[in-house]
Write an enzyme that holds these catalytic residues in place. Structure first.
Site, PDB file in Angstrom:
ATOM      1  CE  LYS A 144       3.054   4.268  -5.328  1.00  8.25           C
ATOM      2  NZ  LYS A 144       2.717   4.107  -4.106  1.00  8.25           N
TER       3      LYS A 144
ATOM      4  CG  ASP B 166      -0.530   8.135 -10.016  1.00  8.10           C
ATOM      5  OD1 ASP B 166      -1.294   9.420 -10.369  1.00  8.10           O
ATOM      6  OD2 ASP B 166       0.453   8.586  -9.088  1.00  8.10           O
TER       7      ASP B 166
ATOM      8  CG  ASN C 201       5.719   5.911  -0.743  1.00  8.60           C
ATOM      9  OD1 ASN C 201       7.128   5.336  -0.545  1.00  8.60           O
ATOM     10  ND2 ASN C 201       4.804   4.975  -1.065  1.00  8.60           N
TER      11      ASN C 201
ATOM     12  CD  GLU D  14      -4.350  18.473  -3.951  1.00  8.78           C
ATOM     13  OE1 GLU D  14      -4.593  17.743  -5.251  1.00  8.78           O
ATOM     14  OE2 GLU D  14      -2.543  17.390  -3.759  1.00  8.78           O
TER      15      GLU D  14
ATOM     16  CG  HIS E  59       6.637   6.316  -5.646  1.00  3.08           C
ATOM     17  ND1 HIS E  59       5.687   7.278  -6.459  1.00  3.08           N
ATOM     18  CD2 HIS E  59       5.741   6.186  -4.643  1.00  3.08           C
ATOM     19  CE1 HIS E  59       5.000   7.644  -5.506  1.00  3.08           C
ATOM     20  NE2 HIS E  59       5.144   7.553  -4.591  1.00  3.08           N
TER      21      HIS E  59
HETATM   22  P1  5GP Z   1       2.351   6.449  -1.945  1.00  2.57           P
HETATM   23  O1  5GP Z   1       0.138   7.183  -2.325  1.00  2.57           O
HETATM   24  O2  5GP Z   1       3.328   5.763  -2.781  1.00  2.57           O
HETATM   25  O3  5GP Z   1       2.167   5.648  -0.604  1.00  2.57           O
HETATM   26  O4  5GP Z   1       2.292   8.253  -1.629  1.00  2.57           O
HETATM   27  C1  5GP Z   1       2.702   9.881  -2.532  1.00  2.57           C
HETATM   28  C2  5GP Z   1       2.059   9.296  -3.521  1.00  2.57           C
HETATM   29  O5  5GP Z   1       0.673  10.224  -3.071  1.00  2.57           O
HETATM   30  C3  5GP Z   1       2.046  11.093  -4.282  1.00  2.57           C
HETATM   31  O6  5GP Z   1       2.900   9.913  -5.812  1.00  2.57           O
HETATM   32  C4  5GP Z   1       1.202  11.217  -4.776  1.00  2.57           C
HETATM   33  O7  5GP Z   1       0.579  10.220  -6.005  1.00  2.57           O
HETATM   34  C5  5GP Z   1      -0.514  11.059  -3.341  1.00  2.57           C
HETATM   35  N1  5GP Z   1       0.006  12.152  -2.357  1.00  2.57           N
HETATM   36  C6  5GP Z   1       0.778  12.880  -2.059  1.00  2.57           C
HETATM   37  N2  5GP Z   1       0.881  13.830  -0.967  1.00  2.57           N
HETATM   38  C7  5GP Z   1      -0.376  14.359  -2.535  1.00  2.57           C
HETATM   39  C8  5GP Z   1      -1.136  16.065  -2.177  1.00  2.57           C
HETATM   40  O8  5GP Z   1      -0.527  16.807  -1.739  1.00  2.57           O
HETATM   41  N3  5GP Z   1      -1.400  15.892  -3.026  1.00  2.57           N
HETATM   42  C9  5GP Z   1      -2.348  15.099  -4.099  1.00  2.57           C
HETATM   43  N4  5GP Z   1      -3.174  15.075  -5.412  1.00  2.57           N
HETATM   44  N5  5GP Z   1      -1.180  13.816  -4.569  1.00  2.57           N
HETATM   45  C10 5GP Z   1      -0.544  13.132  -3.439  1.00  2.57           C
END
Ligand code: 5GP
Length: 381
Positions: A102, A160, A19, A220, A67
């Site tokens: 999700k 997450d 995402n 981070e 999202h």
């Molecule tokens: P998804 O898992 O929904 O495909 O991608 C977006 C999610 O990846 C975000 O809601 C977050 O949980 C995680 N995410 C994306 N970039 C980062 C980042 O730079 N650091 C961290 N800790 N999580 C990230």
């Protein structure tokens, strides 16, 4: 460094969130559609999407907004297809795409159906000019290499940091069920100021015991105790490592993970496959996401980025995009950035890209295929 050359080099992407890698144009189109239905206010959305400088907190707010517009099966399938196409277009030959499964009861979405939508996206990609190569027999039909652009895709399921232990365990069990469909590992991500490491530890330990590879977002924010516990866990890879103090660097550089070696040697202009049936020790590898660290000012400026030190010390690192959509970057751009900032020439950049093959979570059969790609590129580039 010519941009065109960096684009042609075969590249390996190991840290890309689905995402976060969505095209801006798609995001705006989806937002417009929802605005027409009265679900969101388009101008609020557009303002956040188009903003360039965001704090880390704002980045996570943006993910929540993304999202809202992406979390339905059809859209997940679409964005998966587009993200893979975009990486393939810039000669990414191997992609480990990560996403957080999700659940949304109101639209009948379970974590499993979310992942099935992702896999449908990979399938539709293969039918529209790209080759997605899965190891499972079920997917053999998708690995017929019909076109010149070939990209091997594997999936990592993200936990997450807002999740509970039970929910994290559910994700690991799902990953195990989907092992034959390209899922090879687990990632821990999400807002680093939220959640406790101990909450996720049982699920991560279980994942590893069951043969899944694990990568962690680590350091981070400056949470020394957590960073050290994460390193003590000996993950295969970590992402970011921006806020490490001396003690954490010492641990990172001294810790070794036992791995059964099957590797390659460069001999007589050829990569020779060398199978050694003993365990050797690897360092914890670091996924470096330069633009993503600089834009939200997790690192104050690119010249002080830890890339330089890790590269100089020959610590295993791999350049990645993190969120190419959110941070308006591409993997080619990250390589070009390293070249312009740290003065790496073509040979060094090529080596950096090639070495990433050693750090992929997929097995030796895939490594072998990829080394052939690099062998052939070494002759022509
Ligand atoms: P998804 O898992 O929904 O495909 O991608 C977006 C999610 O990846 C975000 O809601 C977050 O949980 C995680 N995410 C994306 N970039 C980062 C980042 O730079 N650091 C961290 N800790 N999580 C990230």
């Amino acid at each position: 460094m010519e941009e065109e050359w960096v684009c042609i080099v075969p590249k390996v992407e190991l840290h890309a969130h689905l995402n976060g890698s969505i095209r801006n144009s798609t995001l705006l189109e989806l937002a417009r559609e929802l605005a027409q239905k009265g679900t969101i206010v388009f101008s609020d959305f557009e303002h956040v999407i188009r903003k360039n400088d965001r704090t880390l907190r704002e980045v996570f707010k943006l993910f929540d907004l993304i999202h809202v517009v992406t979390t339905d099966h059809k859209t997940i399938t679409r964005i998966t297809k587009e993200v893979v196409e975009d990486f393939a277009a810039e000669n990414v030959v191997y992609l480990e795409l990560r996403t957080t499964p999700k659940r949304n009861d109101s639209i009948g979405m379970s974590k499993r159906s979310y992942m099935e939508a992702v896999i449908d996206g990979l399938r539709s990609t293969s039918s529209s000019n790209l080759d997605i190569n899965f190891s499972s027999d079920d997917f053999e039909k998708f690995s017929k290499f019909k076109t010149e652009k070939k990209i091997i895709v594997r999936l990592l399921l993200s936990i997450d940091r807002r999740e509970s232990t039970a929910s994290a365990m559910e994700t690991v069990n799902l990953a195990l069920e989907m092992k034959g469909m390209g899922v090879i590992g687990i990632d821990l991500s999400g807002n680093p100021t939220v959640g406790e490491w101990e909450t996720f530890l049982p699920a991560l330990k279980f994942a590893r015991e069951q043969g899944l590879s694990v990568t962690l977002h680590c350091g981070e924010v400056p949470t020394s105790v957590e960073i050290q516990s994460m390193l003590d866990f000996l993950p295969g890879r970590i992402g970011h490592a921006c806020c490490f103090e001396d003690e954490e660097w010492r641990k990172l550089k001294s810790y070794k993970i036992p791995v059964d070696l099957c590797s390659y040697i460069y001999f007589n202009d050829m990569f020779v496959y060398l199978a050694v049936f003993i365990s050797i020790f690897f360092c914890i590898q670091v996924e470096i996401c330069l633009t993503s660290n600089i834009r939200p000012e997790t690192i104050s400026s690119i010249d002080v980025h830890h890339f330089a030190n890790l590269y100089k010390e020959n610590h295993p690192i791999v350049l990645c995009t993190d969120d190419s959509g959110v941070f308006s970057t591409s993997l080619s751009n990250e390589y070009a950035l390293v070249s312009s900032t740290f003065g790496l020439g073509k040979l060094e950049l090529f080596e950096l890209a090639r070495k990433a093959v050693d750090f992929i979570f997929a097995g030796n059969d895939v490594k072998k295929e990829l080394m052939k790609v690099y062998e052939s590129a070494a002759r022509t580039l």
